[in-house]
Design an enzyme around this catalytic site. Structure first.
Site, PDB file in Angstrom:
ATOM      1  N   ASN A 183      -0.547  -7.492  -4.120  1.00  0.00           N
ATOM      2  CA  ASN A 183      -1.265  -6.643  -5.073  1.00  0.00           C
ATOM      3  C   ASN A 183      -0.306  -5.683  -5.786  1.00  0.00           C
ATOM      4  OD1 ASN A 183      -1.345  -5.344  -2.242  1.00  0.00           O
ATOM      5  ND2 ASN A 183      -1.653  -3.616  -3.608  1.00  0.00           N
ATOM      6  N   GLU A 238       0.835  -1.206   0.000  1.00  0.00           N
ATOM      7  CA  GLU A 238       0.000   0.000   0.000  1.00  0.00           C
ATOM      8  C   GLU A 238       0.869   1.256   0.000  1.00  0.00           C
ATOM      9  OE1 GLU A 238      -1.119  -2.916   1.599  1.00  0.00           O
ATOM     10  OE2 GLU A 238      -2.349  -2.898  -0.189  1.00  0.00           O
ATOM     11  N   ASP A 289      -7.237  -5.016  -5.234  1.00  0.00           N
ATOM     12  CA  ASP A 289      -6.332  -5.320  -4.130  1.00  0.00           C
ATOM     13  C   ASP A 289      -6.302  -6.803  -3.804  1.00  0.00           C
ATOM     14  OD1 ASP A 289      -4.536  -4.958  -1.980  1.00  0.00           O
ATOM     15  OD2 ASP A 289      -6.175  -4.824  -0.554  1.00  0.00           O
TER      16      ASP A 289
END
Lengths: 186, 602
Positions: free
Chosen positions: B287, B203, B329
């Site tokens: 991801n 992230e 994701d």
């Protein structure tokens, strides 16, 4: 008579402009306001800590333009990545009443500029000083610690809940949470 | 007379049925653990996966369907940290090892003494600032044991080896930089003399990698990236992917917009498995970054897939991408369970993987061929997997569009199932999957890459899926490709599963119930309410007194429980990347914690 009317209308219009009076030239990145604030309500000796607030904070947090600029910058500088839309994520919630490092706008400016030990990065030299104040003003609006007319209304993106303007007036409780590192054994 | 004879024949045929050669031909044998994982039970639990095949099964059976109702607390222990406890308690000889979330303190408990007193504790003192670049609470998924050492990762991206007897640090190696958003949360796996670890930070625009360290020195032996040129990914002449879409030069560069692979994610923060017979290491990749797929047209190799690598050199052998050009994701780091099973009449060495995409994949682990992909979660965002090309089919109506809210996407960003591992019973041949039942709304927004800050670009809010419950614990028949039974839970399941030879399966809920269920029927045989929600991994062992014990850490947190562990505000439905919207009631049900519970029979 007609001239008087035009003149008085113009006066009213110009007076209305007064509220939004602002500088269009940003401070250079290196310039820093220097508010003298304390992190705690306690001090050695009676009377509480010595603080000097210039009043600049009021100019930002009572101004709809600054708050809405702050709202835009809040996303641009990825504040929302850690604090979501005020509810928090890896960083603490900003819309509630608990402020580990103080909840006045001067404290928030200092937190953004200097960072904090448990994960808040320092943005000194990365965000121009006046924009840090704008972001701090927007953050103050999340718990509705700004005047209702200055707080943002519903944004265009997915609604995460009632807009800042529709939230009830908030309060600020300083030092409301023990940071995790303070819980560290040994 | 005729009637009696008929009855006799019927009775005889019923008795003979299990051994009937006709029946044996029509029903293939149940899936089994490979020989390297089916070794005699030693009563220990030395790595979170239990064995290289990651079955999380123990042959102990003192606690069984008859006796489990008498389980009682043997002892407890506070980790001293009130954050999400995803770790697995390990047992080596007469010592239990418990690892806390950040600040990642390792405790050794003496099981030979009453009450299991502390033998020692080791504190790696990770940088406090690392807390600011951990996406989803401050979790750690467990230590691992090998060569007399306990090896684990720290949140500030160090790997530490500690003497398992004395608690002395043997080596400590820094592998990442928190100023670039790099952290570590996974449990390492030791293969031969190498510690295999990977980086977290999908992230934060981290460029994902997996790395092998020498277990004696802590020095890096090899490092393979999951994006970028073939040389960095360790793709060479021995790389033989099964599907054409994975063949070509430098796909880790060409399937991205210019230079986007440098912040492309594909981190390694989940589970590793190893097949000693094939000498192949299996790992998933996370991801692609950012979440917003419109920023990165292309298949985004080698993110959101599974690699088979040579553990000696890191060279890639095959790759399968579960989510090419991932939209939602869907990291692919979930557990990789290695089994032997018959497929179309032929014995196959398979890899079983319940993915975030909502499909239970059965993959030939020698070649990377997908044999089956069956849904185990309500799906609206995907329609199926084409077994000819291996490619997942996305529903175009649910594809993200910038600045538009797309509704009713199932499964959600954490997937049909996240990191919390399933267990495979060697006895029943069934897979026990703790998973979710949720859907979400998603709006893609333009992200801004600033090193050391999140790189996501999506506004999300999640909510319960069909039926209104958010968690499911399912027994899965691999051969038939369907659920045998399911237990619905109010909150998402974020705890791992444990299977035992006593035909009892264990898991925990976010409310704080630790449950023992019948492996064949799903009947709840015993449950105990602990002090905080459970998101940990249950383990079992034979104590020095010869009795069987079951251990679990309580302490809610992780992405799902961040609302409690991080005191998030449920008035913002986008808090914790939208998870708070689904679990907004969790604060009314449980509080923070961090306690080890160990159970035994009286």
């Amino acid at each position: 008579m007609r001239t008087v009317l035009i003149l008085s209308l113009a006066a009213v219009v110009l007076a209305a402009c007064e509220r939004e009076d602002r500088d269009y030239r940003s401070n250079p990145v290196t310039a820093e306001t220097n508010e003298k604030i304390a992190l705690v309500p306690l001090s050695a000796g009676p009377g509480g800590p010595t603080e000097q607030r210039s009043g600049l904070g009021k100019d930002y947090e009572e101004n709809a333009y600054h708050i809405s600029q702050g709202q835009r910058l809040y996303t641009w500088f990825n504040c929302n990545g850690c604090h979501a839309n005020g509810g928090g994520d890896s960083g603490p919630a900003l819309m509630d009443d608990r402020w580990i490092y103080g909840g006045q706008i001067e404290n928030i400016v200092q937190t953004i500029r200097e960072g904090r030990p448990n994960g808040m990065p320092s943005f000194r030299g990365k965000i121009p000083d006046d924009q840090i104040w704008q972001i701090a003003a927007y953050i103050r609006s999340m718990g509705r610690n700004v005047p209702k007319p200055a707080a943002p209304s519903r944004k265009d993106d997915m609604s995460p809940g009632p807009a800042e303007q529709r939230r009830p007036p908030g309060e600020v409780i300083d030092g409301g949470q023990i940071p995790p590192s303070a819980q560290m054994p040994q | 007379m005729g009637g009696v004879r008929l009855a006799l024949v019927l009775a005889l045929s019923l008795i003979l049925q299990p051994a009937s050669p006709i029946l044996a031909q029509s029903t293939p044998p149940q899936p089994a653990a490979p020989s390297f994982a089916a070794t005699p039970e030693d009563g220990q639990w030395t790595i979170p996966q239990k064995n290289y095949a990651s079955t999380r099964y123990s042959d102990l059976s003192e606690i069984n369907t008859e006796t489990v109702k008498n389980l009682q607390v043997a002892f407890t222990f506070s980790t001293g940290v009130n954050k999400g406890q995803e770790s697995a308690p390990l047992v080596v000889g007469g010592t239990m090892y418990v690892l806390s979330p950040y600040p990642n303190i390792l405790y050794a408990l003496d099981l030979t003494q009453p009450g299991a007193p502390m033998k020692w504790q080791y504190n790696p003192k990770p940088a406090a600032a690392a807390q600011g670049v951990a996406c989803c609470d401050l979790v750690n998924r467990g230590p691992t044991f090998a060569n007399g050492r306990i090896v684990f990762t720290t949140l500030d991206a160090h790997v530490v080896a500690v003497n398992a007897e004395t608690g002395e640090e043997v080596w400590k190696t820094k592998l990442g930089d928190i100023n670039r958003g790099e952290t570590m949360t996974m449990a390492p796996l030791v293969v031969k003399d190498k510690v295999i670890v990977g980086i977290s930070g999908g992230e934060y625009g981290v460029r994902g990698w997996i790395q092998a360290l020498d277990i004696n020195s802590g020095q890096s032996v090899w490092k393979a990236y999951n994006t970028g040129p073939d040389q960095d990914v360790k793709i060479g002449p021995t790389f033989k992917p099964f599907y054409d879409s994975d063949k070509g030069k430098d796909l880790g560069v060409t399937t991205w917009p210019a230079d986007a692979w440098q912040q492309g994610g594909g981190t390694v923060w989940g589970w590793l498995s190893y097949d000693p017979d094939l000498n192949l290491l299996y790992h998933g990749t996370g991801n692609p970054g950012p979440w917003n797929p419109n920023q990165r047209p292309g298949d985004n190799k080698w993110t959101a897939g599974i690699f088979a690598r040579d553990p000696d050199t890191g060279e890639a052998r095959w790759f399968y991408q579960t989510a090419p050009h991932d939209l939602h994701d869907w990291d692919n780091i979930n557990e990789l369970i290695l089994l032997d099973m018959e497929w179309d009449g032929k014995p196959r060495k398979v890899l079983v993987h319940p993915g975030r995409t909502g499909f239970l994949y059965i993959i030939d682990r020698t070649t990377g061929e997908v044999l089956s992909a069956k849904p185990f979660h309500a799906l609206t965002a995907v329609t199926g997997v084409d077994l000819k090309t291996g490619r997942i089919a996305y529903n175009s109506e649910k594809e993200p569009v910038n600045n538009r809210v797309v509704r009713d996407i199932c499964p959600t960003a954490p997937g049909a199932k996240d990191w919390n591992p399933s267990a495979f019973s060697h006895k029943t041949g069934l897979l026990y999957i703790p998973h979710m039942n949720m859907c979400m709304d998603w709006e893609s927004v333009e992200p801004n890459y600033i090193a050391g800050t999140p790189y996501v670009g999506a506004e999300v809010r999640m909510y319960p899926g069909p039926g209104g419950h958010m968690g499911e614990f399912s027994a899965w028949d691999l051969q038939a490709g369907k659920e045998l039974w399911t237990i619905n839970e109010r909150f998402p399941l974020w705890s791992g599963a444990l299977a035992t030879a006593g035909d009892v399966v264990f898991y925990g809920t976010m409310e704080g119930w630790f449950k023992a269920v019948h492996a064949r029927t799903g009947e709840v045989l015993w449950q105990f309410k602990v002090d905080s929600g459970i998101i940990g991994q249950p383990t079992t062992y034979r104590g020095p007194d010869g009795k069987q014990y079951v251990a679990i850490l309580s302490g809610v947190g992780g992405w799902a429980g961040a609302i409690v562990s991080g005191d998030l505000d449920p008035r913002d439905s986008s808090a914790a990347k939208g998870f708070v919207n689904a679990v907004r009631d969790l604060k009314n049900v449980t509080t923070k914690g961090g306690t080890l519970y160990v159970f035994k029979l009286p």
